[in-house]
Scaffold this motif. Sequence first.
Motif, PDB file in Angstrom:
ATOM      1  N   LYS A 175      -0.929  -9.285   1.743  1.00 42.46           N
ATOM      2  CA  LYS A 175       0.061 -10.311   2.089  1.00 42.46           C
ATOM      3  C   LYS A 175       0.031 -11.462   1.089  1.00 42.46           C
ATOM      4  O   LYS A 175       1.074 -11.956   0.667  1.00 42.46           O
ATOM      5  N   MET A 176      -1.177 -11.901   0.719  1.00 44.27           N
ATOM      6  CA  MET A 176      -1.300 -13.020  -0.214  1.00 44.27           C
ATOM      7  C   MET A 176      -0.711 -12.694  -1.579  1.00 44.27           C
ATOM      8  O   MET A 176      -0.082 -13.536  -2.211  1.00 44.27           O
ATOM      9  N   LEU A 177      -0.943 -11.448  -2.028  1.00 41.94           N
ATOM     10  CA  LEU A 177      -0.477 -11.058  -3.360  1.00 41.94           C
ATOM     11  C   LEU A 177       0.925 -10.470  -3.342  1.00 41.94           C
ATOM     12  O   LEU A 177       1.508 -10.231  -4.396  1.00 41.94           O
ATOM     13  N   GLY A 178       1.451 -10.195  -2.149  1.00 49.24           N
ATOM     14  CA  GLY A 178       2.788  -9.633  -2.047  1.00 49.24           C
ATOM     15  C   GLY A 178       2.878  -8.201  -2.529  1.00 49.24           C
ATOM     16  O   GLY A 178       3.877  -7.810  -3.136  1.00 49.24           O
TER      17      GLY A 178
ATOM     18  N   TYR B 173     -11.758 -11.577   2.126  1.00 46.18           N
ATOM     19  CA  TYR B 173     -10.513 -11.310   2.846  1.00 46.18           C
ATOM     20  C   TYR B 173     -10.379  -9.810   3.083  1.00 46.18           C
ATOM     21  O   TYR B 173     -10.897  -8.996   2.316  1.00 46.18           O
ATOM     22  N   SER B 174      -9.645  -9.449   4.119  1.00 44.55           N
ATOM     23  CA  SER B 174      -9.397  -8.031   4.389  1.00 44.55           C
ATOM     24  C   SER B 174      -8.356  -7.520   3.401  1.00 44.55           C
ATOM     25  O   SER B 174      -7.668  -8.305   2.732  1.00 44.55           O
TER      26      SER B 174
ATOM     27  N   PRO C 209      -7.289  -8.926  -6.702  1.00 46.79           N
ATOM     28  CA  PRO C 209      -7.699  -8.260  -5.466  1.00 46.79           C
ATOM     29  C   PRO C 209      -9.215  -8.193  -5.283  1.00 46.79           C
ATOM     30  O   PRO C 209      -9.715  -8.349  -4.176  1.00 46.79           O
ATOM     31  N   ILE C 210      -9.950  -7.981  -6.364  1.00 47.48           N
ATOM     32  CA  ILE C 210     -11.411  -7.904  -6.249  1.00 47.48           C
ATOM     33  C   ILE C 210     -11.993  -9.245  -5.821  1.00 47.48           C
ATOM     34  O   ILE C 210     -12.869  -9.308  -4.961  1.00 47.48           O
TER      35      ILE C 210
ATOM     36  N   VAL D 125      -3.597  -2.641  -3.204  1.00 48.40           N
ATOM     37  CA  VAL D 125      -4.824  -3.460  -3.209  1.00 48.40           C
ATOM     38  C   VAL D 125      -6.036  -2.540  -3.309  1.00 48.40           C
ATOM     39  O   VAL D 125      -6.944  -2.771  -4.123  1.00 48.40           O
ATOM     40  N   LYS D 126      -6.047  -1.476  -2.513  1.00 50.68           N
ATOM     41  CA  LYS D 126      -7.181  -0.549  -2.523  1.00 50.68           C
ATOM     42  C   LYS D 126      -7.363   0.115  -3.879  1.00 50.68           C
ATOM     43  O   LYS D 126      -8.483   0.205  -4.387  1.00 50.68           O
ATOM     44  N   SER D 127      -6.282   0.565  -4.468  1.00 50.98           N
ATOM     45  CA  SER D 127      -6.404   1.260  -5.753  1.00 50.98           C
ATOM     46  C   SER D 127      -6.811   0.303  -6.869  1.00 50.98           C
ATOM     47  O   SER D 127      -7.621   0.656  -7.724  1.00 50.98           O
TER      48      SER D 127
END
Length: 174
Positions: A120-123, A113-114, A104-105, A129-131
Amino acid sequence: MWAVALRTVRDPEEAADALQDAFISAFRAADKFRAESQVTTWLHRIVVNACLDRIRRRQARPTVPLPETGFNEPATPRDSMAERETSLLVREALDQLPEDQRAPIVLVDVEGYSVAETAKMLGIAEGTVKSRCARGRGKLAKVLGHLRNPDAIANVPTHESKRAGRQPGSGEGR
């Protein structure tokens, strides 16, 4: 012609450019010369008009010289070796992160990427993602803190150090 241009614009570079513009205009309009006045009078008028055009353009679009160092730019330029060394340190620090935080980083902070696109990419969920980014950034801050402030040791608390600081029975964490 040079004296007329220089007196009109009061700048040698502008005068030279205006004079060049004037002679190009005179060449293009030579067939329209009516011989009602002397050629020098006609040329003087073209030179003055070219100078006035340059003055009007300069007033419409004034230019300001750029400062030697701009806003948010380093006061001293970096050399390519320092840039390469920093890049390697960041890459090594990213490699130390667990895969679930690194991906994610890299997608959000490096690739741009947003959070929604990354989710979506990582499912995974956007909150996940934020955490994961937050946890990973905390670890990176600890490892790379010396790059931001070389004079100080990075005293960024990690999740583990917060837990270690609690005393049993102190009432914290309840």
